[in-house]
Write a protein that holds these residues in place. Sequence first.
Motif, PDB file in Angstrom:
ATOM      1  N   GLU A 154      -9.796   4.594 -11.914  1.00 14.13           N
ATOM      2  CA  GLU A 154     -10.542   3.409 -11.234  1.00 14.13           C
ATOM      3  C   GLU A 154     -11.215   3.621 -10.162  1.00 14.13           C
ATOM      4  OE1 GLU A 154      -8.396  -0.041 -12.313  1.00 14.13           O
ATOM      5  OE2 GLU A 154      -7.185   1.283 -13.289  1.00 14.13           O
ATOM      6  N   GLY A 155     -11.047   4.042  -9.604  1.00 11.18           N
ATOM      7  CA  GLY A 155     -12.099   3.949  -7.741  1.00 11.18           C
ATOM      8  C   GLY A 155     -11.247   5.204  -6.749  1.00 11.18           C
ATOM      9  N   VAL A 156     -12.136   4.180  -5.418  1.00 13.68           N
ATOM     10  CA  VAL A 156     -11.443   5.115  -4.895  1.00 13.68           C
ATOM     11  C   VAL A 156     -11.878   3.978  -3.382  1.00 13.68           C
ATOM     12  CG1 VAL A 156     -13.989   6.059  -4.373  1.00 13.68           C
ATOM     13  CG2 VAL A 156     -12.185   7.540  -3.581  1.00 13.68           C
ATOM     14  N   CYS A 157     -10.789   4.525  -2.426  1.00 12.91           N
ATOM     15  CA  CYS A 157     -10.542   3.857  -0.845  1.00 12.91           C
ATOM     16  C   CYS A 157     -11.807   4.557  -0.416  1.00 12.91           C
ATOM     17  CB  CYS A 157      -9.757   4.015  -0.548  1.00 12.91           C
ATOM     18  SG  CYS A 157      -8.917   2.950   0.731  1.00 12.91           S
ATOM     19  N   LEU A 158     -13.026   3.410   0.350  1.00 13.66           N
ATOM     20  CA  LEU A 158     -13.887   3.925   1.618  1.00 13.66           C
ATOM     21  C   LEU A 158     -12.908   4.546   2.597  1.00 13.66           C
ATOM     22  CD1 LEU A 158     -17.045   2.606   0.413  1.00 13.66           C
ATOM     23  CD2 LEU A 158     -16.239   4.433   0.085  1.00 13.66           C
ATOM     24  N   ALA A 159     -11.734   3.684   3.714  1.00 16.94           N
ATOM     25  CA  ALA A 159     -11.047   3.955   4.194  1.00 16.94           C
ATOM     26  C   ALA A 159     -10.877   5.389   4.145  1.00 16.94           C
ATOM     27  CB  ALA A 159      -9.746   2.791   4.182  1.00 16.94           C
ATOM     28  N   GLY A 160     -10.520   5.938   3.684  1.00 16.99           N
ATOM     29  CA  GLY A 160      -9.672   7.374   3.607  1.00 16.99           C
ATOM     30  C   GLY A 160      -9.864   7.553   1.846  1.00 16.99           C
ATOM     31  N   PHE A 161     -10.486   8.548   1.698  1.00 16.15           N
ATOM     32  CA  PHE A 161      -9.723   9.216  -0.516  1.00 16.15           C
ATOM     33  C   PHE A 161      -8.422   9.121  -0.791  1.00 16.15           C
ATOM     34  CE2 PHE A 161     -10.090  13.225   1.282  1.00 16.15           C
ATOM     35  CZ  PHE A 161      -9.524  13.664   0.528  1.00 16.15           C
ATOM     36  N   TRP A 162      -7.719   9.681   0.497  1.00 12.92           N
ATOM     37  CA  TRP A 162      -6.089   9.990  -0.242  1.00 12.92           C
ATOM     38  C   TRP A 162      -5.349   8.471  -0.003  1.00 12.92           C
ATOM     39  CZ3 TRP A 162      -8.926  11.142   4.456  1.00 12.92           C
ATOM     40  CH2 TRP A 162      -8.650  10.654   5.888  1.00 12.92           C
ATOM     41  N   PHE A 163      -6.173   7.865  -0.056  1.00 11.36           N
ATOM     42  CA  PHE A 163      -5.163   6.129   0.006  1.00 11.36           C
ATOM     43  C   PHE A 163      -5.155   5.527  -1.543  1.00 11.36           C
ATOM     44  CE2 PHE A 163      -6.265   5.425   4.882  1.00 11.36           C
ATOM     45  CZ  PHE A 163      -5.420   5.172   5.066  1.00 11.36           C
ATOM     46  N   ASN A 164      -4.244   5.232  -2.187  1.00  8.75           N
ATOM     47  CA  ASN A 164      -4.097   4.363  -3.358  1.00  8.75           C
ATOM     48  C   ASN A 164      -4.754   3.426  -3.501  1.00  8.75           C
ATOM     49  OD1 ASN A 164      -2.184   3.008  -2.704  1.00  8.75           O
ATOM     50  ND2 ASN A 164      -0.375   4.415  -3.590  1.00  8.75           N
ATOM     51  N   HIS A 165      -4.484   2.721  -4.690  1.00  7.56           N
ATOM     52  CA  HIS A 165      -5.136   0.976  -4.540  1.00  7.56           C
ATOM     53  C   HIS A 165      -4.665   0.230  -3.209  1.00  7.56           C
ATOM     54  CE1 HIS A 165      -7.522  -2.446  -6.678  1.00  7.56           C
ATOM     55  NE2 HIS A 165      -7.687  -2.150  -5.741  1.00  7.56           N
ATOM     56  N   GLU A 166      -2.999   0.263  -3.251  1.00  6.66           N
ATOM     57  CA  GLU A 166      -1.925  -0.260  -2.804  1.00  6.66           C
ATOM     58  C   GLU A 166      -2.548  -0.326  -1.475  1.00  6.66           C
ATOM     59  OE1 GLU A 166       2.035  -2.476  -2.420  1.00  6.66           O
ATOM     60  OE2 GLU A 166       1.193  -0.716  -4.077  1.00  6.66           O
ATOM     61  N   HIS A 167      -2.691   0.773  -1.215  1.00  2.99           N
ATOM     62  CA  HIS A 167      -2.077   1.050   0.509  1.00  2.99           C
ATOM     63  C   HIS A 167      -3.775   0.640   1.037  1.00  2.99           C
ATOM     64  CE1 HIS A 167       1.009   4.063   0.558  1.00  2.99           C
ATOM     65  NE2 HIS A 167       1.805   2.924  -0.209  1.00  2.99           N
ATOM     66  N   CYS A 168      -5.261   1.296   0.658  1.00  8.97           N
ATOM     67  CA  CYS A 168      -6.039   0.901   1.217  1.00  8.97           C
ATOM     68  C   CYS A 168      -6.075  -0.647   1.065  1.00  8.97           C
ATOM     69  CB  CYS A 168      -7.183   0.913   0.079  1.00  8.97           C
ATOM     70  SG  CYS A 168      -9.054   1.493  -0.357  1.00  8.97           S
ATOM     71  N   CYS A 169      -5.815  -1.358   0.451  1.00  6.74           N
ATOM     72  CA  CYS A 169      -5.701  -2.432   0.767  1.00  6.74           C
ATOM     73  C   CYS A 169      -5.028  -3.722   1.859  1.00  6.74           C
ATOM     74  CB  CYS A 169      -6.095  -3.780  -0.276  1.00  6.74           C
ATOM     75  SG  CYS A 169      -7.412  -3.273  -1.693  1.00  6.74           S
ATOM     76  N   ASP A 178      -6.416 -12.320  -3.641  1.00  6.17           N
ATOM     77  CA  ASP A 178      -7.359 -11.571  -3.915  1.00  6.17           C
ATOM     78  C   ASP A 178      -7.170  -9.674  -3.690  1.00  6.17           C
ATOM     79  OD1 ASP A 178      -9.319 -13.278  -5.127  1.00  6.17           O
ATOM     80  OD2 ASP A 178     -10.401 -13.636  -3.430  1.00  6.17           O
ATOM     81  N   ARG A 179      -6.120 -10.276  -3.311  1.00  9.24           N
ATOM     82  CA  ARG A 179      -5.817  -8.729  -2.874  1.00  9.24           C
ATOM     83  C   ARG A 179      -5.903  -7.197  -3.397  1.00  9.24           C
ATOM     84  NH1 ARG A 179      -0.993 -11.000  -5.405  1.00  9.24           N
ATOM     85  NH2 ARG A 179       0.034  -9.617  -6.411  1.00  9.24           N
ATOM     86  N   ASP A 180      -6.139  -7.690  -4.153  1.00 11.80           N
ATOM     87  CA  ASP A 180      -6.739  -6.623  -4.723  1.00 11.80           C
ATOM     88  C   ASP A 180      -8.490  -6.242  -4.928  1.00 11.80           C
ATOM     89  OD1 ASP A 180      -4.551  -5.679  -6.156  1.00 11.80           O
ATOM     90  OD2 ASP A 180      -4.097  -6.263  -8.120  1.00 11.80           O
ATOM     91  N   LYS A 181      -9.191  -7.229  -4.948  1.00 13.43           N
ATOM     92  CA  LYS A 181     -10.236  -7.076  -4.491  1.00 13.43           C
ATOM     93  C   LYS A 181     -10.764  -6.574  -3.297  1.00 13.43           C
ATOM     94  CE  LYS A 181     -10.813  -9.383  -8.938  1.00 13.43           C
ATOM     95  NZ  LYS A 181     -10.854 -11.204  -9.403  1.00 13.43           N
ATOM     96  N   CYS A 182     -10.210  -5.903  -2.717  1.00 15.56           N
ATOM     97  CA  CYS A 182     -10.562  -5.854  -0.869  1.00 15.56           C
ATOM     98  C   CYS A 182     -11.883  -5.028  -0.649  1.00 15.56           C
ATOM     99  CB  CYS A 182      -9.223  -5.013  -0.153  1.00 15.56           C
ATOM    100  SG  CYS A 182      -9.044  -3.386  -0.569  1.00 15.56           S
ATOM    101  N   PRO A 183     -12.374  -5.170   0.355  1.00 19.53           N
ATOM    102  CA  PRO A 183     -14.214  -4.312   0.313  1.00 19.53           C
ATOM    103  C   PRO A 183     -14.053  -3.162   0.636  1.00 19.53           C
ATOM    104  CG  PRO A 183     -13.529  -5.839   2.023  1.00 19.53           C
ATOM    105  CD  PRO A 183     -12.551  -6.296   1.149  1.00 19.53           C
ATOM    106  N   GLU A 184     -12.546  -2.178   0.637  1.00 19.51           N
ATOM    107  CA  GLU A 184     -12.577  -1.265   1.489  1.00 19.51           C
ATOM    108  C   GLU A 184     -12.460  -0.447  -0.079  1.00 19.51           C
ATOM    109  OE1 GLU A 184     -11.369  -3.162   5.168  1.00 19.51           O
ATOM    110  OE2 GLU A 184     -11.348  -3.184   2.139  1.00 19.51           O
ATOM    111  N   TRP A 185     -11.613  -1.124  -1.133  1.00 20.33           N
ATOM    112  CA  TRP A 185     -11.900  -0.081  -2.760  1.00 20.33           C
ATOM    113  C   TRP A 185     -12.852   0.110  -3.336  1.00 20.33           C
ATOM    114  CZ3 TRP A 185      -8.885   3.539  -4.570  1.00 20.33           C
ATOM    115  CH2 TRP A 185      -8.059   3.488  -5.517  1.00 20.33           C
TER     116      TRP A 185
END
Length: 812
Positions: A154-169, A178-185
């Motif tokens: 579904e997408g990728v984390c800009l803070a580190g591609f190895w993070f999944n959606h939850e860890h990214c946010c 809006d916890r699933d709509k963070c700018p890093e993801w």
Amino acid sequence: MGLEALAMDQKGYRRGSFQSSTSDEDMLEIAGASVDLSMADDDPPLDREMGGFSTYNGGGMNGKSTMMDFLEEPLPGVGTYEDFNTIDWVREKSRDRDRHREITNRSKESTWALLHSVSDAFSGWLLMLFIGLLAGSLAGLIDISAHWMTDLKEGVCLAGFWFNHEHCCWKSNTTFTDRDKCPEWKSWSQLILGYGEGAFAYILNYFMYVVWALMFSLLAVLLVKGFAPYACGSGIPEIKTILSGFIIRGYLGKWTLVIKTITLVLAVSSGLSLGKEGPLVHVACCCGNILCHLFTKYRKNEAKRREVLSAAAAAGVSVAFGAPIGGVLFSLEEVSYYFPLKTLWRSFFAALVAAFTLRSINPFGNSRLVLFYVEFHMPWHLLELVPFILLGIFGGLWGAFFIRSNIAWCRRRKTTRLGKYPVLEVFVVTAITAILAFPNEYTRMSTSELISELFNDCGILDSSKLCEYVNDFNSTKGDDLPDRAAGPGVYTAMWQLALALIMKVFITIFTFGMKVPSGLFIPSMAVGAIAGRLLGVAVEQLAFYHHDWAIFSGWCSQGADCITPGLYAMVGAAACLGGVTRMTVSLVVIMFELTGGLEYIVPLMAAAMTSKWVADAIGREGIYDAHIRLNGYPFLEAKEEFSHKTRAMDVMRPRKNDPPLTVITQDSMTVEDVETIVTKTTYSGYPVVVSRASQRLVGFVLRRDLIISIENARKKQDGIVSTSIICFTDYCPPLPPSSPSVLKLRSILDLSPFTVTDETPMEIVVDIFRKLGLRQCLVTHNGKLLGIITKKDVLKHIAQMANQDPESILFN
């Protein structure tokens, strides 16, 4: 006519020579019997106190120079088994008892021997520790990788591609809603197009989702096909067969472990309707089999190794569900054939270590061992047993429907050209699954997340559609929310869940059994959880709008929180899993360990028992037993009764018009005669008689032991030629001085083969085969040898009595 080999006529498997060619480089010898015979599977003859004679299997040496019993030392390979053969449980247990007795006797002689005795006793626990650590670590790795790769669709984390959606946010400053709509993801459309809304963005996200799913599943099937064909499927039917004593060399090998671990992550991430729980049992058993090679006691004894594999299966379920006690009970109830009390304790320890290791890794970041751990606080009412039993009936009906449909599809795959194109099949099923799954948010998310959402009890802060009720906060008492009217979000969610249910019910039939690792626990639980949540919300709304009805008036007043839809989802999940696998005790314990709710044991028990009764009424077999029968594995089911009035003479071979039984005489056949018998027949062993005229039984010798012994004697002993007499007795008849050396093979002769008379009822014979794990049983009449019954003969006879095709009992 001698013992029919369980090794089947199949391309790629050689039957004659003991040097079976294998595709797995060392095949990790489930049988301990690879081409490299440096690992002797026979222990030295024991109890040497008796005047230099060995009492093991009656092997004695009289030391005359003209007679050569070169088996004074155990020969590498003697006592091992060929691929696709059944082990001799009686011989293996007897060998272990002899080994243990020798160690105990020696421990009184010196301190070093005493230390060896202590280390031998401790080795089992040490092995369990290693299995628990390795299984827990691999499960943690699989969980973390699968979570990340599922989100990658579904997408990728800009803070580190190895993070999944939850860890990214986690570190984001967004609000809770809006916890699933963070700018890093970033979704793929945001990353490629720069915006995430609109039709074109949706189409791009849809396209990327399908592409990733196809990439993951194709990589999985190509790895399985190219490196480890045994890594496909769930593995539980084969593990049940291996634990019953059958040998499938390489099934629990290093390559299988590596490829299954990698492809399991890929298959789960692709979004196919499968779970990782069944394959984790296979992974844990691979760990157990590989680690057995560190300890001589387990490396050299097939029966002891199967005790370890039973414990490893418990560790596998322990890490799959975070349920150590459920794992032990699953191993006992579902997979193990022989489960002594010592194995129960060791299974408990292995499951404990595995769960502790997984908890230390903390793969989900919530200090839980599974994604869908929940806690309910509201008690259930007695009248709710009615919908719980209805869920049990649904689970039983679905289980029976699924088993019949899946077996019919798998049989079609085996018997038509469909089976020749595994990659194409995986491609098509993945494409259909991904295309249907993306538009519906409940099928787009991973199945574990879906179950987690369905089990969830709605709180004040829940932003899920399933929790979009019409709020009246004046009536809120503390944390407990009263039953409320469903809002538009709940009705939308109900429609989406109904569509998800239809999709899961049908797509799972075609997914289970494909050439990728595929478990059945999670899809079954998802079907039941969806059905349960739908019923739970229906009952909740009924109670809200009609609280004055007689059935609700006593316990569900207005403004009270009396119905928990999440509990219905949990009960439905248990019912469907029970309907498919026919588990009862272990299932209830696994579900209760998942939820931490002791008070919900009665609803779970009611649903599990109802689903089993309903499913058993339609078809007796669970999914694993059905796949064992479909594949023709020689598995003798211990749970079924044999009630037919047949006798041993009706089943034994040779039959009336067959050629006579192939036998070897004790002291009158030459090496050439025996080699001719071995070459011309494919039996796994031969009865040894006093003479062809008398047919009095002396013992039984295995084909493999004969081949290895004769080949070694020809290479290493002077004077052994084709005309040398083979002697299976202590004292051989005198021969002229000019005759060649006698080859004494008494050490490889089993002097106590199991025998029954020709009038023995078959129900007793079947019981003997089940409880002692025999490979063959000889039939006598007044002390004379009449015939032989093998495990395969017993299985064919049972199939014939059940009006099934007896020829289906072979390794397909």
